[in-house]
Enzyme design. Sequence first.
Site, short mmCIF file in Angstrom:
data_model
loop_
_atom_site.label_atom_id
_atom_site.label_comp_id
_atom_site.label_asym_id
_atom_site.label_seq_id
_atom_site.Cartn_x
_atom_site.Cartn_y
_atom_site.Cartn_z
N SER A 1 0.86 -1.30 -0.01
CA SER A 1 -0.06 -0.03 -0.03
C SER A 1 0.94 1.11 0.01
O SER A 1 0.07 2.33 0.04
CB SER A 1 -0.79 0.05 1.21
OG SER A 1 -0.17 0.00 2.57
N ALA B 1 5.67 0.87 -3.57
CA ALA B 1 5.23 -0.44 -4.46
C ALA B 1 4.13 0.31 -5.44
O ALA B 1 4.08 -0.27 -6.72
CB ALA B 1 4.17 -1.14 -3.24
N GLY C 1 20.17 -0.50 -12.04
CA GLY C 1 19.49 -1.04 -13.17
C GLY C 1 19.20 -0.20 -14.23
O GLY C 1 18.70 -0.47 -15.26
N GLU D 1 19.34 16.88 -8.22
CA GLU D 1 17.66 16.77 -8.32
C GLU D 1 17.15 18.32 -8.24
O GLU D 1 17.78 19.17 -7.60
CB GLU D 1 17.14 16.02 -7.13
CG GLU D 1 17.36 14.74 -7.43
CD GLU D 1 16.72 13.76 -6.17
OE1 GLU D 1 16.52 12.51 -6.41
OE2 GLU D 1 16.49 14.40 -5.05
N HIS E 1 24.40 4.68 -4.10
CA HIS E 1 24.09 4.77 -5.67
C HIS E 1 25.62 5.25 -6.37
O HIS E 1 26.10 4.45 -7.45
CB HIS E 1 23.31 5.79 -6.05
CG HIS E 1 21.60 5.71 -5.56
ND1 HIS E 1 21.30 4.46 -5.24
CD2 HIS E 1 20.71 6.39 -5.33
CE1 HIS E 1 20.00 4.65 -5.13
NE2 HIS E 1 19.78 5.75 -4.98
N LYS F 1 29.50 14.35 -6.29
CA LYS F 1 28.66 15.43 -5.94
C LYS F 1 27.27 14.95 -5.86
O LYS F 1 26.71 14.31 -6.94
CB LYS F 1 28.81 16.52 -6.63
CG LYS F 1 28.12 17.99 -6.37
CD LYS F 1 28.42 19.11 -7.19
CE LYS F 1 28.27 18.98 -8.68
NZ LYS F 1 28.40 19.92 -9.21
N LEU G 1 31.61 12.01 -26.56
CA LEU G 1 33.09 12.51 -26.35
C LEU G 1 33.26 13.90 -27.14
O LEU G 1 33.01 14.33 -28.18
CB LEU G 1 34.00 11.33 -27.35
CG LEU G 1 35.33 11.31 -27.17
CD1 LEU G 1 35.92 11.29 -25.83
CD2 LEU G 1 36.12 10.53 -28.18
#
Length: 645
Positions: free
Chosen positions: A173, A177, A341, A376, A400, A489, A540
């Site tokens: 819930s 998910a 992923g 972000e 991460h 960073k 590049l």
Amino acid sequence: VGRNETQSPPSSRRPHTLPRRPAGRRDSSLPPFDTRRDELAMDAATLGACRVTAPVPIGTARGVRVSSGSVLARAPVRAVANAGRVCAGWTRATARSDALGARDAAASRSASWTRAARVTRGSQNIRRATAPNGDGVGSASTPPHFVDSEADLASLAAKASDDILSICVFGASGDLAKKKVYPAIFALFYEGHLPEDFVVFGYARSGMTTAEFTDKIRASLPCRISAKGDCSKYVEKFLERCVYQAGQYDDPEDFKKLAVAMTEKEGEKKAMRVFYLSIPPSIFVPVAQNAARHVSSGSGETRVIVEKPFGRDLQSSRELTAALAADLAEENTYRIDHYLGKELIENITVLRFSNIIFSPLWSRAHIRNVQICFSENFGTEGRGGYFDNYGIIRDVIQNHLLQVMALFAMEEPASLDAEDIRDEKVKVIRSIRPIDMANVVLGQYKASNKLPGYLDDDTVPPGSRCPTFAAMALFVDNARWDGVPFLIKAGKALHKREAEIRVQFHHAPGNLYKKQLGASSDMNSNELVIRIQPDEAIYLRLNSKIPGLGMRLDQTDLDLQYKAKFGDGELPDAYERLILDVVQGDKRLFIRNDELEAAWKLFTPVLDQIEKDNVSPELYPYGSRGPIGAHYLASRYNVRWGDMS
């Protein structure tokens, strides 16, 4: 043996028995991967088989199920997956009865050997042999089966119809998910990557019926690809496979009720059960223990996906690992880091190890610095209570970005086997120099242009000094990377949403074009940029002559834009890839317990010092490029952040 070469007669082949090998160890005699083939079938006549003349105990050894009287072919089957995954296996043939006669036996030897288990990403036929390990939780290392004829393939397909995949999402819930896990499972179903027979259970404390639950998640199941037509019918078919079960997380009786409900859906079929712990870390242990003790599959494997964070420091991480290990084997535990992923993260090793032009450049001799940046353009937005307990270092950098750095800097693994890749990642993390507080900058966003500051979030404790921004310089003390600064960073409420790896090379020696390029080495150096999100790309940056009379130079990008090259369709979500890997038993993109230990050993001392000294973060305006201190940190190593544009 070549496809057109003559096979020696059976009488000239030396009898061979295949010794058993301890579980979990990689067979060094396996042939190297061959990426030139795209076949999943070979002629048995070209392989060379040897009859087992001495009785061999029934057992399993590296993908070959051995039994007395079997005919074994010790020849590799190599295949290139549609999405680039390379698989390798061992072929097996079942001995024909002598009553078949010489003609039928010869025909049998020339039959196509077909691999029944496709362990390839993108294949719609996911068939992986599973078996319990005798401890209540199935072994994740069970090898696939292989067949030698179309009749056997049909037989195996009929047998596979007796298998079922059961996925149970704990915390069904919750937001994770609803926004990520269920949409990812639906996408796998929509694109044909799940078995024909599967069921998805949702378990949470919220009291609701299955109909109420499916109505709640219906709107979060968008179809990424419209080519298949009406999306709504796929949504309805998927929701028919969904079941909701309410219960407490610390009550064994509720878990037993869940087990009964799952067994009723599975019937007499052999079940693989996958548990996804989409729950707060404070209840990881009771849920994992109750699920393992009372809901594990009695006929197949059980695999458990654990979401980050994996503790707050070294001590809490060890306690969590020990508690999970009491009921779950390490091979059945999948510590998920969704960043691994992402499409461009998987492409790091492909870019480096399959392109010879990068091999001689990937070291201190040619690379001046490496920047791994995460930004972000939004703040905590009501999640301040959770975030304040962890901060940006624990939430992003320790997991991460450290994992990205390890993949980038690791040595070439012995194979694409999960353990070989993770061995090399651990070596990198263990080689990182202890973090000096002088190389760390902390920041916290404040209100700007009517946008609220971190302390304006009602869920954040008043006067909190939790950093929402951190920059640091890390160094890998090994022969390849000695002296190369890795500038990391991460921050919230910055000027844009972006994640990238930026490799800045040394400037070209000499001064042949110094007049045209200027004195700045930044203008004279090449850059390789891997943009992870958004608008995935690899480019590049080169120095090039501007067309026209005279000699004017400028920087030009050789740019691979994923949308332009591979179509306008969206790339698979990271959760899709990782959940599919769990179903297939592929652990390459999951964190091993010794990786976790090494990561916390690196970051726990600096986190303890920050909390002990009650370090005040530097304030920066919402929507800015971050605190000024980050620029001073980069300039200390003669580096300019490359993501400032």
